[in-house]
Design a protein around this motif. Structure first.
Motif, PDB file in Angstrom:
ATOM      1  N   ARG A 175       0.827  -1.208   0.000  1.00 25.49           N
ATOM      2  CA  ARG A 175       0.000   0.000   0.000  1.00 25.49           C
ATOM      3  C   ARG A 175       0.864   1.261   0.000  1.00 25.49           C
ATOM      4  O   ARG A 175       0.615   2.184  -0.783  1.00 25.49           O
ATOM      5  CB  ARG A 175      -0.922  -0.008   1.219  1.00 25.49           C
ATOM      6  CG  ARG A 175      -1.826   1.211   1.322  1.00 25.49           C
ATOM      7  CD  ARG A 175      -2.858   1.059   2.429  1.00 25.49           C
ATOM      8  NE  ARG A 175      -3.725   2.224   2.484  1.00 25.49           N
ATOM      9  CZ  ARG A 175      -3.488   3.312   3.245  1.00 25.49           C
ATOM     10  NH1 ARG A 175      -2.425   3.335   4.039  1.00 25.49           N
ATOM     11  NH2 ARG A 175      -4.311   4.340   3.225  1.00 25.49           N
ATOM     12  N   ILE A 176       1.890   1.324   0.844  1.00 27.57           N
ATOM     13  CA  ILE A 176       2.699   2.543   0.909  1.00 27.57           C
ATOM     14  C   ILE A 176       3.532   2.708  -0.361  1.00 27.57           C
ATOM     15  O   ILE A 176       3.750   3.825  -0.834  1.00 27.57           O
ATOM     16  CB  ILE A 176       3.581   2.570   2.175  1.00 27.57           C
ATOM     17  CG1 ILE A 176       4.167   3.972   2.394  1.00 27.57           C
ATOM     18  CG2 ILE A 176       4.689   1.536   2.124  1.00 27.57           C
ATOM     19  CD1 ILE A 176       3.146   5.051   2.626  1.00 27.57           C
ATOM     20  N   ILE A 177       3.951   1.602  -0.957  1.00 29.43           N
ATOM     21  CA  ILE A 177       4.670   1.683  -2.232  1.00 29.43           C
ATOM     22  C   ILE A 177       3.754   2.251  -3.316  1.00 29.43           C
ATOM     23  O   ILE A 177       4.150   3.132  -4.083  1.00 29.43           O
ATOM     24  CB  ILE A 177       5.203   0.289  -2.639  1.00 29.43           C
ATOM     25  CG1 ILE A 177       6.396  -0.083  -1.755  1.00 29.43           C
ATOM     26  CG2 ILE A 177       5.599   0.264  -4.108  1.00 29.43           C
ATOM     27  CD1 ILE A 177       6.918  -1.485  -1.990  1.00 29.43           C
ATOM     28  N   ASP A 178       2.531   1.751  -3.377  1.00 31.78           N
ATOM     29  CA  ASP A 178       1.587   2.215  -4.394  1.00 31.78           C
ATOM     30  C   ASP A 178       1.223   3.688  -4.207  1.00 31.78           C
ATOM     31  O   ASP A 178       1.167   4.460  -5.177  1.00 31.78           O
ATOM     32  CB  ASP A 178       0.318   1.363  -4.370  1.00 31.78           C
ATOM     33  CG  ASP A 178       0.542  -0.047  -4.887  1.00 31.78           C
ATOM     34  OD1 ASP A 178       1.596  -0.299  -5.509  1.00 31.78           O
ATOM     35  OD2 ASP A 178      -0.329  -0.912  -4.650  1.00 31.78           O
ATOM     36  N   ILE A 179       0.974   4.089  -2.967  1.00 36.25           N
ATOM     37  CA  ILE A 179       0.569   5.475  -2.704  1.00 36.25           C
ATOM     38  C   ILE A 179       1.708   6.435  -3.026  1.00 36.25           C
ATOM     39  O   ILE A 179       1.494   7.508  -3.609  1.00 36.25           O
ATOM     40  CB  ILE A 179       0.103   5.640  -1.246  1.00 36.25           C
ATOM     41  CG1 ILE A 179      -1.220   4.885  -1.032  1.00 36.25           C
ATOM     42  CG2 ILE A 179      -0.066   7.115  -0.883  1.00 36.25           C
ATOM     43  CD1 ILE A 179      -1.631   4.766   0.414  1.00 36.25           C
ATOM     44  N   SER A 180       2.934   6.065  -2.683  1.00 36.09           N
ATOM     45  CA  SER A 180       4.071   6.947  -2.976  1.00 36.09           C
ATOM     46  C   SER A 180       4.274   7.087  -4.484  1.00 36.09           C
ATOM     47  O   SER A 180       4.638   8.164  -4.977  1.00 36.09           O
ATOM     48  CB  SER A 180       5.346   6.442  -2.304  1.00 36.09           C
ATOM     49  OG  SER A 180       5.709   5.159  -2.770  1.00 36.09           O
ATOM     50  N   TYR A 181       4.026   6.015  -5.226  1.00 37.59           N
ATOM     51  CA  TYR A 181       4.140   6.083  -6.689  1.00 37.59           C
ATOM     52  C   TYR A 181       3.043   6.975  -7.265  1.00 37.59           C
ATOM     53  O   TYR A 181       3.295   7.776  -8.177  1.00 37.59           O
ATOM     54  CB  TYR A 181       4.051   4.673  -7.270  1.00 37.59           C
ATOM     55  CG  TYR A 181       4.344   4.602  -8.751  1.00 37.59           C
ATOM     56  CD1 TYR A 181       5.635   4.818  -9.240  1.00 37.59           C
ATOM     57  CD2 TYR A 181       3.346   4.308  -9.666  1.00 37.59           C
ATOM     58  CE1 TYR A 181       5.907   4.751 -10.600  1.00 37.59           C
ATOM     59  CE2 TYR A 181       3.608   4.237 -11.031  1.00 37.59           C
ATOM     60  CZ  TYR A 181       4.897   4.457 -11.486  1.00 37.59           C
ATOM     61  OH  TYR A 181       5.173   4.397 -12.830  1.00 37.59           O
ATOM     62  N   GLU A 182       1.842   6.852  -6.739  1.00 40.41           N
ATOM     63  CA  GLU A 182       0.755   7.733  -7.174  1.00 40.41           C
ATOM     64  C   GLU A 182       1.106   9.199  -6.898  1.00 40.41           C
ATOM     65  O   GLU A 182       0.870  10.081  -7.743  1.00 40.41           O
ATOM     66  CB  GLU A 182      -0.539   7.373  -6.434  1.00 40.41           C
ATOM     67  CG  GLU A 182      -1.127   6.023  -6.824  1.00 40.41           C
ATOM     68  CD  GLU A 182      -2.170   5.529  -5.834  1.00 40.41           C
ATOM     69  OE1 GLU A 182      -2.520   6.298  -4.902  1.00 40.41           O
ATOM     70  OE2 GLU A 182      -2.625   4.380  -5.983  1.00 40.41           O
TER      71      GLU A 182
END
Length: 256
Positions: free
Chosen positions: A123-130
């Motif tokens: 989740r934190i990887i995805d949000i940071s990429y967004e």
């Protein structure tokens, strides 16, 4: 504040440096696995940059930094120094690469998952990429630099995540770090900078699952979250164009 507007020749050199930076991250991907040390990842990247690309790893000896890449694992936010510690199943790691070619810098970082990370890690990887791409989508000539930070901050907060304030993006070109600073949150106190074609800078939001507060370890480089909650970061080098942004460190799997 002196902001360097790049000439067509300088832009072309930065495109080359950016492409080489992306290629290092492509190359190292298959080596990021359970049991490898971050020292080994550093050695592989160093040899590739120096021997294959005939380029220079910018971090090495920069203000005393002892390695050629930065490796930040789990709750390490940024500037992690590669060591003999082995990666474990479930770890997440940011690898930050900066290449100098013909006097110009390319700077990019990516997140990697080791083995099978848990749901919170993904989740934190995805949000940071967004957050990275939401910031990039704001870029075009004539807008205020502050709008990049505002958009990133709004998205992170909507996902109940926090943004590190102490570290930011930066101008880049002949120097590793140039003006302006690129904040990943909105600050009314900052000078208003209007984007112009030919400006080059990084966008690199550091997003935490917990609170935004960080601390510097005794090695004087590695930054960690105070609450030891996970942190993730992605980074690209950006050129401002008349119509928007050109990502100079674009990965093969990404589309502009």
């Amino acid at each position: 504040m002196t902001i360097f507007i790049k000439t067509p020749d300088e832009i072309e050199k930065m495109r080359v440096a950016g492409r080489l930076t992306s290629e290092v991250l492509d190359m190292i991907t298959d080596y990021v696995k359970v049991g490898v040390t971050t020292d080994e990842l550093d050695r592989i990247c160093h040899n590739y940059i120096v021997n294959v690309q005939q380029a220079i790893p910018a971090p090495l000896n920069y203000k005393g930094f002892p390695k050629s890449i930065c490796t930040s694992v789990n709750y390490q936010v940024c500037h992690g120094i590669p060591s003999n510690k082995k990666l474990k199943d479930g770890d997440i790691i940011n690898i930050d690469v900066t290449v100098i070619k013909d006097g110009y810098h390319g700077d990019s970082s990516r997140m990697f998952m080791v083995g099978k990370p848990n749901v919170r890690a993904k989740r934190i990887i995805d949000i940071s990429y967004e957050c990275l791409w939401i910031g990039i989508k704001q870029v075009k000539a004539g807008i205020s630099l502050k709008e990049i930070g505002r958009a990133i901050e709004n998205h992170a907060k909507s996902k109940k995540c926090s943004i590190v304030h102490e570290y930011c993006g930066h101008g880049i070109g002949r120097a590793f770090h140039e003006k302006p600073q690129v904040l990943h949150y909105y600050s009314a106190k900052e000078d208003d900078v209007i984007l112009q074609p030919g400006m080059t800078f990084t966008i690199e939001p550091m997003i935490n699952l917990g609170k935004r507060h960080v601390k510097l370890l005794p090695d004087k480089w590695t930054v960690v979250t105070k609450d030891h909650k996970l942190s993730a970061q992605w980074e690209h080098t950006i050129l401002v164009t008349e119509k928007g942004a050109e990502v100079m460190t674009l990965a093969p799997y990404e589309k502009q």
